[in-house]
Design a protein around this motif. Structure first.
Motif, PDB file in Angstrom:
ATOM      1  N   ARG A 103      15.431  11.963  27.681  1.00 13.88           N
ATOM      2  CA  ARG A 103      15.391  13.202  28.455  1.00 13.88           C
ATOM      3  C   ARG A 103      15.738  13.016  29.925  1.00 13.88           C
ATOM      4  NH1 ARG A 103       9.904  14.459  27.881  1.00 13.88           N
ATOM      5  NH2 ARG A 103       9.566  12.746  26.423  1.00 13.88           N
ATOM      6  N   SER A 104      15.746  11.778  30.424  1.00 15.19           N
ATOM      7  CA  SER A 104      16.074  11.576  31.838  1.00 15.19           C
ATOM      8  C   SER A 104      17.569  11.436  32.086  1.00 15.19           C
ATOM      9  CB  SER A 104      15.363  10.316  32.352  1.00 15.19           C
ATOM     10  OG  SER A 104      15.905   9.147  31.747  1.00 15.19           O
ATOM     11  N   PHE A 105      18.359  11.156  31.041  1.00 12.18           N
ATOM     12  CA  PHE A 105      19.786  10.901  31.221  1.00 12.18           C
ATOM     13  C   PHE A 105      20.546  12.176  31.568  1.00 12.18           C
ATOM     14  CE2 PHE A 105      19.795   7.127  28.019  1.00 12.18           C
ATOM     15  CZ  PHE A 105      19.187   6.317  28.965  1.00 12.18           C
ATOM     16  N   GLU A 106      21.509  12.047  32.490  1.00 13.78           N
ATOM     17  CA  GLU A 106      22.524  13.088  32.624  1.00 13.78           C
ATOM     18  C   GLU A 106      23.478  12.975  31.436  1.00 13.78           C
ATOM     19  OE1 GLU A 106      20.838  12.349  36.584  1.00 13.78           O
ATOM     20  OE2 GLU A 106      21.768  10.994  35.138  1.00 13.78           O
ATOM     21  N   GLN A 107      24.194  14.061  31.163  1.00 16.17           N
ATOM     22  CA  GLN A 107      25.139  14.060  30.058  1.00 16.17           C
ATOM     23  C   GLN A 107      26.325  13.140  30.347  1.00 16.17           C
ATOM     24  OE1 GLN A 107      25.236  16.233  26.926  1.00 16.17           O
ATOM     25  NE2 GLN A 107      23.125  15.805  27.468  1.00 16.17           N
ATOM     26  N   SER A 108      26.670  12.267  29.388  1.00 21.70           N
ATOM     27  CA  SER A 108      27.858  11.429  29.523  1.00 21.70           C
ATOM     28  C   SER A 108      29.140  12.242  29.402  1.00 21.70           C
ATOM     29  CB  SER A 108      27.856  10.324  28.462  1.00 21.70           C
ATOM     30  OG  SER A 108      26.748   9.473  28.629  1.00 21.70           O
ATOM     31  N   VAL A 109      29.061  13.365  28.717  1.00 19.47           N
ATOM     32  CA  VAL A 109      30.167  14.328  28.679  1.00 19.47           C
ATOM     33  C   VAL A 109      29.797  15.437  29.651  1.00 19.47           C
ATOM     34  CG1 VAL A 109      31.514  15.932  27.281  1.00 19.47           C
ATOM     35  CG2 VAL A 109      30.733  13.761  26.296  1.00 19.47           C
ATOM     36  N   MET A 118      27.171  21.005  35.576  1.00 16.32           N
ATOM     37  CA  MET A 118      25.852  21.220  34.983  1.00 16.32           C
ATOM     38  C   MET A 118      25.454  19.978  34.201  1.00 16.32           C
ATOM     39  SD  MET A 118      25.954  25.214  33.895  1.00 16.32           S
ATOM     40  CE  MET A 118      26.215  26.472  35.146  1.00 16.32           C
ATOM     41  N   PRO A 119      24.684  19.066  34.818  1.00 19.82           N
ATOM     42  CA  PRO A 119      24.383  17.778  34.185  1.00 19.82           C
ATOM     43  C   PRO A 119      23.355  17.842  33.077  1.00 19.82           C
ATOM     44  CG  PRO A 119      23.299  17.934  36.323  1.00 19.82           C
ATOM     45  CD  PRO A 119      24.176  19.143  36.197  1.00 19.82           C
ATOM     46  N   ARG A 120      22.536  18.896  33.013  1.00 19.24           N
ATOM     47  CA  ARG A 120      21.492  18.999  32.001  1.00 19.24           C
ATOM     48  C   ARG A 120      21.972  19.877  30.855  1.00 19.24           C
ATOM     49  NH1 ARG A 120      18.314  15.057  33.351  1.00 19.24           N
ATOM     50  NH2 ARG A 120      16.889  15.904  31.807  1.00 19.24           N
ATOM     51  N   SER A 121      21.739  19.436  29.624  1.00 24.23           N
ATOM     52  CA  SER A 121      22.221  20.206  28.482  1.00 24.23           C
ATOM     53  C   SER A 121      21.511  21.540  28.351  1.00 24.23           C
ATOM     54  CB  SER A 121      22.030  19.396  27.197  1.00 24.23           C
ATOM     55  OG  SER A 121      20.646  19.188  26.927  1.00 24.23           O
ATOM     56  N   ARG A 122      20.348  21.699  28.983  1.00 27.48           N
ATOM     57  CA  ARG A 122      19.618  22.965  28.884  1.00 27.48           C
ATOM     58  C   ARG A 122      20.078  23.990  29.912  1.00 27.48           C
ATOM     59  NH1 ARG A 122      18.283  21.941  23.892  1.00 27.48           N
ATOM     60  NH2 ARG A 122      16.879  20.169  23.657  1.00 27.48           N
ATOM     61  N   GLN A 123      21.140  23.698  30.676  1.00 29.41           N
ATOM     62  CA  GLN A 123      21.607  24.639  31.687  1.00 29.41           C
ATOM     63  C   GLN A 123      22.510  25.725  31.128  1.00 29.41           C
ATOM     64  OE1 GLN A 123      22.624  21.324  34.752  1.00 29.41           O
ATOM     65  NE2 GLN A 123      22.509  23.222  35.926  1.00 29.41           N
ATOM     66  N   TYR A 124      22.881  25.647  29.864  1.00 26.68           N
ATOM     67  CA  TYR A 124      23.807  26.634  29.320  1.00 26.68           C
ATOM     68  C   TYR A 124      23.386  27.011  27.911  1.00 26.68           C
ATOM     69  CZ  TYR A 124      25.572  21.892  28.553  1.00 26.68           C
ATOM     70  OH  TYR A 124      25.660  20.546  28.305  1.00 26.68           O
ATOM     71  N   LYS A 533      28.021   6.315  35.601  1.00 25.78           N
ATOM     72  CA  LYS A 533      26.891   7.220  35.414  1.00 25.78           C
ATOM     73  C   LYS A 533      25.689   6.608  36.099  1.00 25.78           C
ATOM     74  CE  LYS A 533      25.316   8.295  31.178  1.00 25.78           C
ATOM     75  NZ  LYS A 533      23.858   8.367  30.971  1.00 25.78           N
ATOM     76  N   SER A 534      25.017   7.382  36.938  1.00 22.82           N
ATOM     77  CA  SER A 534      23.988   6.833  37.813  1.00 22.82           C
ATOM     78  C   SER A 534      22.752   6.394  37.040  1.00 22.82           C
ATOM     79  CB  SER A 534      23.598   7.865  38.873  1.00 22.82           C
ATOM     80  OG  SER A 534      23.038   9.014  38.271  1.00 22.82           O
ATOM     81  N   GLY A 535      22.019   5.454  37.616  1.00 22.49           N
ATOM     82  CA  GLY A 535      20.794   4.949  37.026  1.00 22.49           C
ATOM     83  C   GLY A 535      19.607   5.848  37.300  1.00 22.49           C
ATOM     84  N   GLY A 536      18.429   5.406  36.844  1.00 23.72           N
ATOM     85  CA  GLY A 536      17.225   6.204  37.027  1.00 23.72           C
ATOM     86  C   GLY A 536      16.044   5.576  36.338  1.00 23.72           C
ATOM     87  N   TYR A 537      15.120   6.431  35.912  1.00 21.00           N
ATOM     88  CA  TYR A 537      13.908   5.994  35.215  1.00 21.00           C
ATOM     89  C   TYR A 537      13.703   6.874  33.988  1.00 21.00           C
ATOM     90  CZ  TYR A 537      12.707   3.140  39.246  1.00 21.00           C
ATOM     91  OH  TYR A 537      12.726   2.182  40.237  1.00 21.00           O
ATOM     92  N   GLY A 538      13.360   6.245  32.869  1.00 19.66           N
ATOM     93  CA  GLY A 538      13.224   6.959  31.615  1.00 19.66           C
ATOM     94  C   GLY A 538      12.017   7.865  31.572  1.00 19.66           C
ATOM     95  N   PHE A 539      12.117   8.931  30.754  1.00 20.81           N
ATOM     96  CA  PHE A 539      11.031   9.881  30.559  1.00 20.81           C
ATOM     97  C   PHE A 539      10.327   9.701  29.216  1.00 20.81           C
ATOM     98  CE2 PHE A 539      12.969  13.503  33.360  1.00 20.81           C
ATOM     99  CZ  PHE A 539      12.780  12.709  34.472  1.00 20.81           C
ATOM    100  N   SER A 540      11.060   9.297  28.188  1.00 25.35           N
ATOM    101  CA  SER A 540      10.557   9.438  26.827  1.00 25.35           C
ATOM    102  C   SER A 540       9.446   8.451  26.484  1.00 25.35           C
ATOM    103  CB  SER A 540      11.709   9.265  25.824  1.00 25.35           C
ATOM    104  OG  SER A 540      12.671  10.277  26.008  1.00 25.35           O
TER     105      SER A 540
END
Length: 775
Positions: A103-109, A118-124, A533-540
């Motif tokens: 859930r923390s990843f931006e979309q690779s597509v 719109m990096p989050r799949s829930r934006q559309y 694709k930028s790094g971060g910290y996982g949510f799941s």
């Protein structure tokens, strides 16, 4: 590596084109009978033949006539694109690469809607509604769309009404006969004076009975067997185009969506509760504890809005463009995670997201030898993602509730992740024409993303139903009751944990493209690019330490060559692209070993992979009334390295684990071959009437549908058939029947191992009668 297979398949494709596709001197492509879609993949208006990359485009008229409602429908007409829908995220994969179920990843597509990233799949919710066109750019994007788009990009341009356009009203409706769903929509527009064009589009959809059946029954709780997946959705979009002066045009768009889908998510297979070996749209899931989160029961609840303002100012021969946007999304999913008759596994996933962004660019004229585009993208976003669990069973919760003076209760816990992201990304690209037949385009994008992450792992709670009404609203932490150690395992952590940390990502993404115009109207190109694709910290993961959740940037280096041509005096088109992409530091769910030798789940940069193959398509106007075409893709997408990969459920059952070797194995959602064959008909049947119709047959090899590469969760090869037939006067009305998945193929969009496997299949067979009338 399968290089021999790639070479053989490519040779066959090229040989076939050489035999069947002679290159004639084409006339103006727009004067042929084939539809030519103008695209903006290069931020300039061109055609697909002029665009030096592997892409597909679908017009708004085609989307409407074929009944394409969502991203999943793209898989039937565009090879090397697959969709994965999980419990908390939807991902799109291109050429075997996607973001995975984290859930923390931006979309690779990357998704761009009316110029907004719109990096989050829930934006559309409904990007294809009232669309002018959809463009799919396959492969890593570096300069113009290089925002976390290491697998590809989808851009959607919604329709607009321009100043001077005549007033119109379009009404349409559809009724789905298999499940009694329906939709109605209205689109109207016209000119408000000489300088303003306005448009309003509204659609309401009712899912009917839903295509799932939940056979679970419990007389004690009152749950009865029932159809599930019913719900409704309303989508609205307003557009105003204002010619503020001779040099300035401002376009404002606002869209809103509100959707509800009732019932559990997916279904269980290969589980001990009667789930079969394959998905059949039947489940056996208890929903008793969904009352801990709301009074509506399990389901998906989503509300979102997007506002965009695009200003184009002509300054001499240059164009200054500003694209400003604000997006909000409020998403909630309540479900039994394993979709089985075990109340303990009920969870609620809630995601609140807001984003404010702006892109500013200058575009030079392309009439001379040198042209350029330069710009800057900036954005700020806030994301809060909560996972609430109702762990422990109802009986235990009731006993504990009774011990502490309440009538009922359940054990629950919360994991909260908050992410603030700031992005600054300048870019520049320039093209130099060495001659009328040869030019080179080179560009560079720099991206800096700063992510502030706050993670809160909540104490286990006893959720109390004080009034005995089924509304579990009072939460008492078990630590206050002296029970945290005894029941902490049920929440995934003992006690609580809080973390605050910042992650910086800096990347340079270069790209160079050489393009040749050949004799006979053909062209070829070679492209080299680097994307990130930028790094971060996982949510799941529910691990209490951030060290196991940190992941760095993912890097994609891509090589692509392509050939595009028209033939048969402009009545045919042929395109082929060959590609090779190396991915380093893949962002993956993995395992690591703790200091005391205990395996722990982790999200990190655990792997490398290579994606390579080719894509080819051909379209031919057989007669004035019949168009035929086919496309095919060959793909070899394999892990070159994956350190400490988690073993699959099947492997664990045989005693393996927790680490398993993945080198040489195929990545998820990567069928070796895929393609489609279509026929479109527009045949006069009288002085004013036309018969319309078509058939599309899509084929895919088998592929993995979940991240641990479990053989038990492989999607078998399939052939899906869609068809439509109708009558129109080609002026103001049409009536048609659209059938999707007519052979009712079981196509799993996503699989997750839990109690057995949770699968999320696509829709079964649907048949919709639809009609439109234009005033």
């Amino acid at each position: 590596m399968k290089l021999n297979k790639i070479t053989t398949a490519l040779s066959v494709a090229l040989l076939g084109s050489a035999i069947a596709i002679p290159t004639y001197a084409a006339e103006d492509e727009k004067q042929s009978g084939l539809e030519v879609i103008e695209v903006t993949a290069t931020k300039r208006v061109t055609t697909m033949k002029e665009t030096p990359l592997s892409m597909e485009a679908i017009s708004g008229d085609d989307i409407a006539s074929r009944g394409l409602d969502n991203l999943e429908d793209l898989t039937t007409s565009v090879p090397n694109i697959t969709i994965g829908s999980g419990l908390g995220v939807q991902t799109v994969s291109m050429r075997g690469m996607g973001s995975g179920n984290e859930r923390s990843f931006e979309q690779s597509v990357g998704m761009f809607i009316d110029g907004l990233y719109m990096p989050r799949s829930r934006q559309y919710r409904a990007p294809f509604f009232d669309a002018e066109r959809v463009e799919m750019l396959r492969g890593p994007q570096a300069v113009l769309y290089g925002l976390n788009s290491t697998a590809g990009t989808i851009t959607v341009t919604s329709a607009s009404t321009l100043p001077g356009d005549e007033a119109f009203l379009n009404l349409s409706a559809g009724y789905e006969v298999e499940y009694a769903g329906y939709n109605v929509s209205a689109v109207t527009g016209g000119s408000l004076g000489d300088d303003v064009g306005a448009r309003l589009a509204v659609r309401y959809t009712d899912n009917g009975d839903g295509f799932y059946y939940n056979e679970y029954e419990n007389a004690l709780t009152g749950q009865e067997a029932q159809d599930e997946g019913d719900g409704d959705e309303i989508v609205a979009r307003g557009t105003i185009v204002w010619d503020a002066s001779d040099n300035l045009q401002i376009t404002t768009k606002f869209d809103y969506a509100d959707a509800e889908t009732f019932g559990e998510t997916g279904e269980a297979i290969k589980d001990p509760f009667g789930g079969g070996d394959e998905a059949d749209w039947v489940r056996n899931a208890s929903s008793t504890l969904s009352g801990a989160f709301n009074d509506r029961g399990p389901g998906m609840y989503h509300e979102l809005s997007n506002l965009s303002l695009t200003a184009d100012y002509t300054m001499g021969e240059h164009i200054l463009t500003a694209v400003l946007g604000h997006s909000t999304s409020d998403y909630s999913l309540i479900t039994n995670t394993a979709v089985v008759p075990m109340d303990a596994l009920t969870v609620s996933i809630n995601e609140d997201y807001s984003q404010t962004s702006g892109e500013f660019r200058i575009t030079s004229p392309d009439t001379g030898n040198f042209s350029y585009i330069a710009g800057l993208y900036v954005s700020e976003s806030e994301l809060e993602n909560n996972l609430d669990s109702a762990l422990g069973d109802a009986l235990l919760g009731g006993l504990l509730g009774g011990m502490f003076g309440t009538t009922n209760g359940i054990i629950g816990g919360r994991f909260t992740n908050m992410l603030d992201t700031t992005t600054i990304s300048p870019f520049v690209t320039g093209t130099y024409k060495f001659s009328d037949s040869f030019k080179i385009t080179a560009g560079l994008r720099y991206s800096n993303e700063e992510k502030d992450v706050a993670r809160r792992q909540g104490d286990c709670n006893i959720m109390q139903d004080v009034n005995g009404t089924g509304d579990f609203t009072v939460a008492v932490p078990l630590s206050q009751l002296g029970l945290a150690d005894a029941f902490g395992f049920a929440c995934g952590t003992l006690g609580t944990a809080e973390h605050d940390v910042t992650k910086d990502s800096d990347n340079f993404m270069p790209e160079i493209i050489a393009q040749w115009n050949l004799a006979g109207g053909a062209s070829t190109y070679a492209k080299v690019s680097r994307s990130a694709k930028s790094g971060g910290y996982g949510f799941s993961s529910n691990t209490p330490t951030l060290d196991l959740l940190e992941y760095d940037d993912e890097i994609a280096t891509s090589f692509e060559v392509g050939y595009k041509t028209t033939f048969a005096e402009g009545n045919g088109q042929f395109n082929i692209a060959v590609f090779n992409t190396t991915y380093e530091d893949l962002q993956l769910n993995s395992f690591t070993m703790s200091d005391d030798g205990v395996p722990q789940a982790a999200v990190n940069n655990a792997g490398e992979s290579i994606s390579q193959g080719f894509e080819a398509d051909i379209k031919y106007l057989l007669t004035d009334s019949i168009t035929i075409g086919t496309s095919i893709a060959y793909l070899s997408s394999e892990y070159e390295e994956w350190e400490n990969a988690p073993c699959s459920a099947s492997e664990t059952a045989t005693g393996l684990g927790p680490f398993c070797e993945r080198e040489g194995m195929t990545t998820p959602f990567a069928p070796e071959t895929s393609g489609n064959l279509f026929i479109d008909v527009f045949q006069p049947i009288g002085d004013e009437l036309f018969l319309t119709g078509g058939i599309n047959v899509a084929y895919s090899d088998e592929y993995f549908t979940e991240g641990t590469l479990d053989e038990a969760a492989v999607q078998d090869s399939y052939t899906r058939v869609d068809a439509r037939i109708g009558i129109t006067n080609d002026d103001n009305w049409s009536v048609s029947i659209v059938g999707k998945n007519l052979t009712e193929e079981e196509i799993n969009n996503f699989t997750q191992p839990l109690v057995g496997f949770v699968v999320v299949p696509g829709a079964p067979r649907t048949v919709t009668v639809q009609g439109t009338y234009n005033f």
